[in-house]
Design a protein around this motif. Structure first.
Motif, PDB file in Angstrom:
ATOM      1  N   SER A 116      14.164  14.540  -6.881  1.00  0.00           N
ATOM      2  CA  SER A 116      15.421  13.871  -6.541  1.00  0.00           C
ATOM      3  C   SER A 116      16.606  14.830  -6.592  1.00  0.00           C
ATOM      4  O   SER A 116      16.714  15.650  -7.505  1.00  0.00           O
ATOM      5  N   PRO A 117      17.541  14.688  -5.641  1.00  0.00           N
ATOM      6  CA  PRO A 117      18.777  15.467  -5.688  1.00  0.00           C
ATOM      7  C   PRO A 117      19.826  14.817  -6.596  1.00  0.00           C
ATOM      8  O   PRO A 117      20.927  15.354  -6.742  1.00  0.00           O
ATOM      9  N   ASN A 118      19.487  13.677  -7.174  1.00  0.00           N
ATOM     10  CA  ASN A 118      20.466  12.905  -7.935  1.00  0.00           C
ATOM     11  C   ASN A 118      20.536  13.345  -9.394  1.00  0.00           C
ATOM     12  O   ASN A 118      20.313  12.567 -10.326  1.00  0.00           O
ATOM     13  N   VAL A 119      20.841  14.632  -9.583  1.00  0.00           N
ATOM     14  CA  VAL A 119      20.909  15.222 -10.914  1.00  0.00           C
ATOM     15  C   VAL A 119      22.075  16.216 -10.950  1.00  0.00           C
ATOM     16  O   VAL A 119      22.612  16.599  -9.913  1.00  0.00           O
ATOM     17  N   GLY A 120      22.448  16.608 -12.168  1.00  0.00           N
ATOM     18  CA  GLY A 120      23.425  17.683 -12.316  1.00  0.00           C
ATOM     19  C   GLY A 120      24.851  17.219 -12.514  1.00  0.00           C
ATOM     20  O   GLY A 120      25.130  16.028 -12.684  1.00  0.00           O
ATOM     21  N   ILE A 121      25.768  18.170 -12.443  1.00  0.00           N
ATOM     22  CA  ILE A 121      27.169  17.899 -12.773  1.00  0.00           C
ATOM     23  C   ILE A 121      27.837  16.973 -11.763  1.00  0.00           C
ATOM     24  O   ILE A 121      28.830  16.322 -12.074  1.00  0.00           O
ATOM     25  N   ASP A 122      27.271  16.885 -10.555  1.00  0.00           N
ATOM     26  CA  ASP A 122      27.864  16.013  -9.536  1.00  0.00           C
ATOM     27  C   ASP A 122      27.733  14.532  -9.882  1.00  0.00           C
ATOM     28  O   ASP A 122      28.361  13.688  -9.233  1.00  0.00           O
ATOM     29  N   LEU A 123      26.941  14.216 -10.894  1.00  0.00           N
ATOM     30  CA  LEU A 123      26.850  12.823 -11.353  1.00  0.00           C
ATOM     31  C   LEU A 123      28.198  12.327 -11.866  1.00  0.00           C
ATOM     32  O   LEU A 123      28.395  11.119 -12.021  1.00  0.00           O
ATOM     33  N   ALA A 161       7.758  10.295  -5.508  1.00  0.00           N
ATOM     34  CA  ALA A 161       8.456  11.388  -4.811  1.00  0.00           C
ATOM     35  C   ALA A 161       9.698  10.853  -4.103  1.00  0.00           C
ATOM     36  O   ALA A 161       9.649   9.804  -3.456  1.00  0.00           O
ATOM     37  N   TYR A 162      10.788  11.586  -4.192  1.00  0.00           N
ATOM     38  CA  TYR A 162      12.033  11.178  -3.544  1.00  0.00           C
ATOM     39  C   TYR A 162      11.942  11.350  -2.027  1.00  0.00           C
ATOM     40  O   TYR A 162      12.398  10.501  -1.266  1.00  0.00           O
ATOM     41  N   ILE A 210      21.932   4.599  -6.482  1.00  0.00           N
ATOM     42  CA  ILE A 210      20.578   4.075  -6.638  1.00  0.00           C
ATOM     43  C   ILE A 210      19.656   5.265  -6.904  1.00  0.00           C
ATOM     44  O   ILE A 210      19.553   6.183  -6.091  1.00  0.00           O
ATOM     45  N   LEU A 211      18.989   5.250  -8.045  1.00  0.00           N
ATOM     46  CA  LEU A 211      18.205   6.407  -8.470  1.00  0.00           C
ATOM     47  C   LEU A 211      16.846   6.470  -7.787  1.00  0.00           C
ATOM     48  O   LEU A 211      16.392   7.525  -7.391  1.00  0.00           O
ATOM     49  N   ARG A 212      16.156   5.362  -7.685  1.00  0.00           N
ATOM     50  CA  ARG A 212      14.799   5.198  -7.144  1.00  0.00           C
ATOM     51  C   ARG A 212      13.871   6.319  -7.591  1.00  0.00           C
ATOM     52  O   ARG A 212      13.881   6.686  -8.758  1.00  0.00           O
ATOM     53  N   ALA A 213      13.026   6.859  -6.714  1.00  0.00           N
ATOM     54  CA  ALA A 213      11.977   7.804  -7.106  1.00  0.00           C
ATOM     55  C   ALA A 213      12.563   9.097  -7.691  1.00  0.00           C
ATOM     56  O   ALA A 213      13.417   9.726  -7.069  1.00  0.00           O
ATOM     57  N   ASP A 253       6.943  14.612   0.546  1.00  0.00           N
ATOM     58  CA  ASP A 253       6.272  14.847  -0.731  1.00  0.00           C
ATOM     59  C   ASP A 253       5.473  13.626  -1.184  1.00  0.00           C
ATOM     60  O   ASP A 253       4.505  13.758  -1.927  1.00  0.00           O
ATOM     61  N   ARG A 254       5.886  12.447  -0.729  1.00  0.00           N
ATOM     62  CA  ARG A 254       5.146  11.239  -1.112  1.00  0.00           C
ATOM     63  C   ARG A 254       3.798  11.154  -0.409  1.00  0.00           C
ATOM     64  O   ARG A 254       2.809  10.739  -0.994  1.00  0.00           O
ATOM     65  N   TRP A 255       3.780  11.554   0.863  1.00  0.00           N
ATOM     66  CA  TRP A 255       2.559  11.407   1.654  1.00  0.00           C
ATOM     67  C   TRP A 255       1.820  12.742   1.761  1.00  0.00           C
ATOM     68  O   TRP A 255       2.425  13.809   1.793  1.00  0.00           O
ATOM     69  N   GLU A 256       0.514  12.650   1.850  1.00  0.00           N
ATOM     70  CA  GLU A 256      -0.325  13.839   1.970  1.00  0.00           C
ATOM     71  C   GLU A 256      -0.355  14.264   3.426  1.00  0.00           C
ATOM     72  O   GLU A 256      -1.285  13.938   4.185  1.00  0.00           O
ATOM     73  N   VAL A 257       0.706  14.977   3.826  1.00  0.00           N
ATOM     74  CA  VAL A 257       0.837  15.420   5.215  1.00  0.00           C
ATOM     75  C   VAL A 257       1.161  16.912   5.235  1.00  0.00           C
ATOM     76  O   VAL A 257       1.807  17.430   4.326  1.00  0.00           O
ATOM     77  N   PRO A 258       0.713  17.611   6.263  1.00  0.00           N
ATOM     78  CA  PRO A 258       1.001  19.047   6.363  1.00  0.00           C
ATOM     79  C   PRO A 258       2.406  19.295   6.898  1.00  0.00           C
ATOM     80  O   PRO A 258       3.016  18.420   7.521  1.00  0.00           O
TER      81      PRO A 258
END
Length: 199
Positions: free
Chosen positions: A172-179, A40-41, A165-168, A45-50
């Protein structure tokens, strides 16, 4: 002769904010959260938290203090990667979207971990058509800017090599035309350093 400058983001590039988030949760509520999605980015979302409301949210946010920002652990391989850049003749500057009041804590954090970084610029965070980091990157005359959040490349001068840096990948917001703003993309900082030093 002045060293060429590489500007580096902190959280997600140099430092593991996800682990620090889990430690902050434990500090606030006395329990280390279970991992839900290691890819999870975003930490929530990575941790099981409310999702938190009002009092509990304020209690959690209160842990993001000088102690927190001075004790974020390094990402595996990041310290060595920075030493490789430093030894190759580069000056490294951390440009972080952090409140200015925590700039010294971030500098102490990097120093105590052994990063060869003496200067930290805290730009604050705001969503706009221009990255809050763009002015700092331009002012220091950076040859390269490395970040893990695509929107922070908005307004970075064309002459600056923009390394994402792409990482998780999950969420991820690291997608789309802004690349199109990005000069190169890498899984982590060591991969960027391999690429940059092998040119």
């Amino acid at each position: 002769m002045a060293r060429p400058v590489i500007a580096l983001d902190a959280d997600g590039v140099l430092l593991d904010f996800h682990l620090a988030y889990a430690m902050a949760w434990q500090r606030a509520f006395g329990e280390y959260p279970r991992e839900r999605d290691p890819q999870a980015y975003w930490p929530i979302d990575r941790w099981e938290v409310p999702r938190l409301r009002l009092f509990k949210k304020a209690r959690f946010r209160s842990t993001f203090d000088d102690q927190f920002w001075s004790t974020v652990p390094a990402i595996d391989g990041a310290i060595e990667a920075c030493h490789r850049l430093h030894d190759a003749g580069y000056q490294l500057v951390c440009v972080s979207a952090l409140d200015a009041r925590f700039e010294a804590a971030r500098r102490d954090n990097l120093k105590n971990l052994g990063f060869p970084i003496q200067r930290v610029i805290a730009t604050g965070h705001h969503e706009s058509m221009r990255s809050p980091k763009a002015d700092a990157v331009e002012a220091i005359g950076a040859e390269v800017f490395v970040d893990d959040y695509l929107p922070y490349f908005r307004g970075i001068p064309d002459a600056v090599h923009a390394a994402l840096i792409l990482r998780a990948p999950n969420g991820s917001p690291n997608v789309g035309i802004d690349l199109a703003w990005v000069s190169s993309s890498h899984q982590d900082l060591p991969a960027f350093v391999d690429h940059w030093l092998s040119r």
